[in-house]
Design a protein around this motif. Structure first.
Motif, PDB file in Angstrom:
ATOM      1  N   LEU A 217     -74.019  15.898 -14.121  1.00  0.00           N
ATOM      2  CA  LEU A 217     -73.638  14.740 -13.323  1.00  0.00           C
ATOM      3  C   LEU A 217     -74.109  14.859 -11.873  1.00  0.00           C
ATOM      4  N   ALA A 218     -74.129  16.071 -11.333  1.00  0.00           N
ATOM      5  CA  ALA A 218     -74.527  16.265  -9.936  1.00  0.00           C
ATOM      6  C   ALA A 218     -75.942  15.755  -9.673  1.00  0.00           C
ATOM      7  N   TYR A 219     -76.791  15.713 -10.707  1.00  0.00           N
ATOM      8  CA  TYR A 219     -78.169  15.263 -10.542  1.00  0.00           C
ATOM      9  C   TYR A 219     -78.279  13.747 -10.377  1.00  0.00           C
ATOM     10  N   MET A 220     -77.179  13.016 -10.574  1.00  0.00           N
ATOM     11  CA  MET A 220     -77.222  11.555 -10.487  1.00  0.00           C
ATOM     12  C   MET A 220     -77.087  11.052  -9.052  1.00  0.00           C
ATOM     13  N   ARG A 221     -76.621  11.882  -8.157  1.00  0.00           N
ATOM     14  CA  ARG A 221     -76.338  11.431  -6.786  1.00  0.00           C
ATOM     15  C   ARG A 221     -77.599  10.888  -6.100  1.00  0.00           C
ATOM     16  N   GLY A 222     -77.436   9.754  -5.403  1.00  0.00           N
ATOM     17  CA  GLY A 222     -78.518   9.172  -4.614  1.00  0.00           C
ATOM     18  C   GLY A 222     -79.526   8.359  -5.388  1.00  0.00           C
ATOM     19  N   ARG A 223     -79.325   8.187  -6.719  1.00  0.00           N
ATOM     20  CA  ARG A 223     -80.300   7.479  -7.534  1.00  0.00           C
ATOM     21  C   ARG A 223     -79.841   6.049  -7.839  1.00  0.00           C
ATOM     22  N   THR A 224     -80.797   5.174  -8.132  1.00  0.00           N
ATOM     23  CA  THR A 224     -80.514   3.844  -8.668  1.00  0.00           C
ATOM     24  C   THR A 224     -81.197   3.762 -10.019  1.00  0.00           C
ATOM     25  N   LEU A 225     -80.433   3.490 -11.058  1.00  0.00           N
ATOM     26  CA  LEU A 225     -80.937   3.602 -12.422  1.00  0.00           C
ATOM     27  C   LEU A 225     -81.158   2.216 -13.021  1.00  0.00           C
ATOM     28  N   ARG A 240     -62.257  11.506  -8.865  1.00  0.00           N
ATOM     29  CA  ARG A 240     -62.345  10.106  -8.459  1.00  0.00           C
ATOM     30  C   ARG A 240     -63.675   9.844  -7.749  1.00  0.00           C
ATOM     31  N   GLU A 241     -64.076  10.759  -6.873  1.00  0.00           N
ATOM     32  CA  GLU A 241     -65.300  10.584  -6.105  1.00  0.00           C
ATOM     33  C   GLU A 241     -66.542  10.644  -7.010  1.00  0.00           C
ATOM     34  N   GLN A 242     -66.535  11.560  -7.968  1.00  0.00           N
ATOM     35  CA  GLN A 242     -67.672  11.655  -8.885  1.00  0.00           C
ATOM     36  C   GLN A 242     -67.807  10.408  -9.744  1.00  0.00           C
ATOM     37  N   MET A 243     -66.668   9.894 -10.211  1.00  0.00           N
ATOM     38  CA  MET A 243     -66.703   8.695 -11.037  1.00  0.00           C
ATOM     39  C   MET A 243     -67.257   7.509 -10.253  1.00  0.00           C
ATOM     40  N   LYS A 244     -66.799   7.340  -9.022  1.00  0.00           N
ATOM     41  CA  LYS A 244     -67.314   6.257  -8.181  1.00  0.00           C
ATOM     42  C   LYS A 244     -68.810   6.441  -7.932  1.00  0.00           C
ATOM     43  N   MET A 245     -69.223   7.664  -7.648  1.00  0.00           N
ATOM     44  CA  MET A 245     -70.643   7.943  -7.440  1.00  0.00           C
ATOM     45  C   MET A 245     -71.455   7.552  -8.661  1.00  0.00           C
ATOM     46  N   PHE A 246     -70.987   7.935  -9.848  1.00  0.00           N
ATOM     47  CA  PHE A 246     -71.726   7.638 -11.073  1.00  0.00           C
ATOM     48  C   PHE A 246     -71.835   6.135 -11.309  1.00  0.00           C
ATOM     49  N   LEU A 247     -70.717   5.428 -11.247  1.00  0.00           N
ATOM     50  CA  LEU A 247     -70.710   3.994 -11.557  1.00  0.00           C
ATOM     51  C   LEU A 247     -71.585   3.200 -10.592  1.00  0.00           C
ATOM     52  N   THR A 248     -71.690   3.663  -9.361  1.00  0.00           N
ATOM     53  CA  THR A 248     -72.499   2.944  -8.380  1.00  0.00           C
ATOM     54  C   THR A 248     -73.989   3.276  -8.475  1.00  0.00           C
ATOM     55  N   ARG A 249     -74.381   4.073  -9.478  1.00  0.00           N
ATOM     56  CA  ARG A 249     -75.805   4.301  -9.751  1.00  0.00           C
ATOM     57  C   ARG A 249     -76.379   3.142 -10.564  1.00  0.00           C
TER      58      ARG A 249
END
Length: 318
Positions: A217-225, A240-249
């Motif tokens: 999951l850490a590799y998803m940060r900063g990307r737009t998919l 909570r922060e990781q989930m928000k980070m993931f969903l906003t990709r």
């Protein structure tokens, strides 16, 4: 003693219904405390009226499955019995959808329970689907099947599978190898599902081209998919922060599936699971579907259902 008769249109259905050494009929007899006797092209079911009615509904549901081309296994016989007991057997026909995907070995992948059928429909209908339920309910496998089907149809260009690399009693630092080799064991269930759907050679080829990505999951940060089918597995171990980070990709023309089991959280004490929160926060948003599985949707060994039930009872007695 009450008795009721069920007739067969085709004798091969009678053979399938009884199963090897009459194992299917014995399950029905034991479940409803009835006696079932075969007489030519019909069976006679005898016992208490309410029990006979339940057994007849189970037999008719199983015959409906056979008429639709399904094969009978111990798992779906037990599942039919459970749907009759809880009054949902009339929904079994909705489960009989076309196959989701064909595996590399030519095997069709289909939902095996009503919950699994609802899950596949939710993925088709929504941009983001959240699947919450116990182990063995097919959350990961069906999501990967849906992703592969969309990929083969050209609906998306990439499949991205990810999960948090949370330590469950063992420290990652003690594992040999570089970071990718350390986290690969955590991603193994995703690899296994993709190997099953595509075959090892095709998977390797697509991965080299960048069409398939399996990463922590850490590799998803900063990307737009964009143009992607993204699956987050073991989401109960996200913060909570990781989930928000993931969903906003999420990008354009993409789908997301978030899966997890809130009874198997490996986060440090005091840290709240992002999966528990996201179900509450996003449940009313259009385009986001939430599907809850229970022990009846478990398609592994029967003992897995029994183990889940036992833990649920132990939890309520605390």
């Amino acid at each position: 003693m009450y008795e009721q008769t069920v007739q067969f249109d085709r004798m091969e259905h009678a053979v399938s219904l009884f199963g090897s050494f009459d194992e299917n009929i014995k399950l029905i007899e034991s479940a409803f405390n009835v006696s079932i006797v075969s007489r030519g092209a019909e069976i006679k079911i005898s016992g208490e009226p309410e029990n006979v009615a339940g057994a007849v509904r189970t037999v008719n549901t199983l015959l409906m499955l056979l008429n639709k081309g399904e094969s009978l296994t111990e798992q779906n016989v037990r599942y039919c019995i459970s749907t009759v007991r809880d009054g949902t057997s009339d929904r079994m026909e909705t489960m009989l959808r076309e196959c989701v995907c064909i595996t590399a070995r030519g095997k069709p992948v289909k939902p095996k329970t009503i919950g699994q059928s609802n899950y596949c429909e939710a993925i088709e209908r929504n941009t983001i689907t959240i699947g919450v339920g116990p182990a063995g309910t097919g959350k990961t496998y069906l999501a990967v099947a849906m992703a592969v089907a969309a990929f083969r149809a050209g609906d998306i260009n990439r499949i991205i599978l990810t999960r948090p690399a949370v330590e469950a009693g063992e420290k990652l630092g003690f594992l040999p190898g570089d970071l990718q080799q350390k986290v690969d064991p955590y991603l193994r269930p995703l690899y296994d599902a993709l190997f099953d759907m595509l075959g090892a050679e095709s998977f390797q080829r697509y991965q080299e081209r960048g069409a398939i990505e399996v990463a922590p999951l850490a590799y998803m940060r900063g990307r737009t998919l964009d143009d992607s089918f993204i699956i987050l597995d073991e989401a109960q171990n996200t913060s909570r922060e990781q989930m928000k980070m993931f969903l906003t990709r999420l990008g354009f023309n993409s789908k997301m599936v978030v899966n997890g089991d809130i009874t198997q959280i490996d986060l440090p004490d005091g840290k709240r699971s992002g999966l528990i929160e996201v179900s509450k926060i996003l449940g009313s948003i259009d385009g986001i579907g939430i599907v809850h599985f229970d022990q009846r949707d478990v398609v592994r060994h029967k003992l897995v259902q029994d183990i889940i039930l036992a833990y649920e009872k132990a939890g309520t007695q605390k």
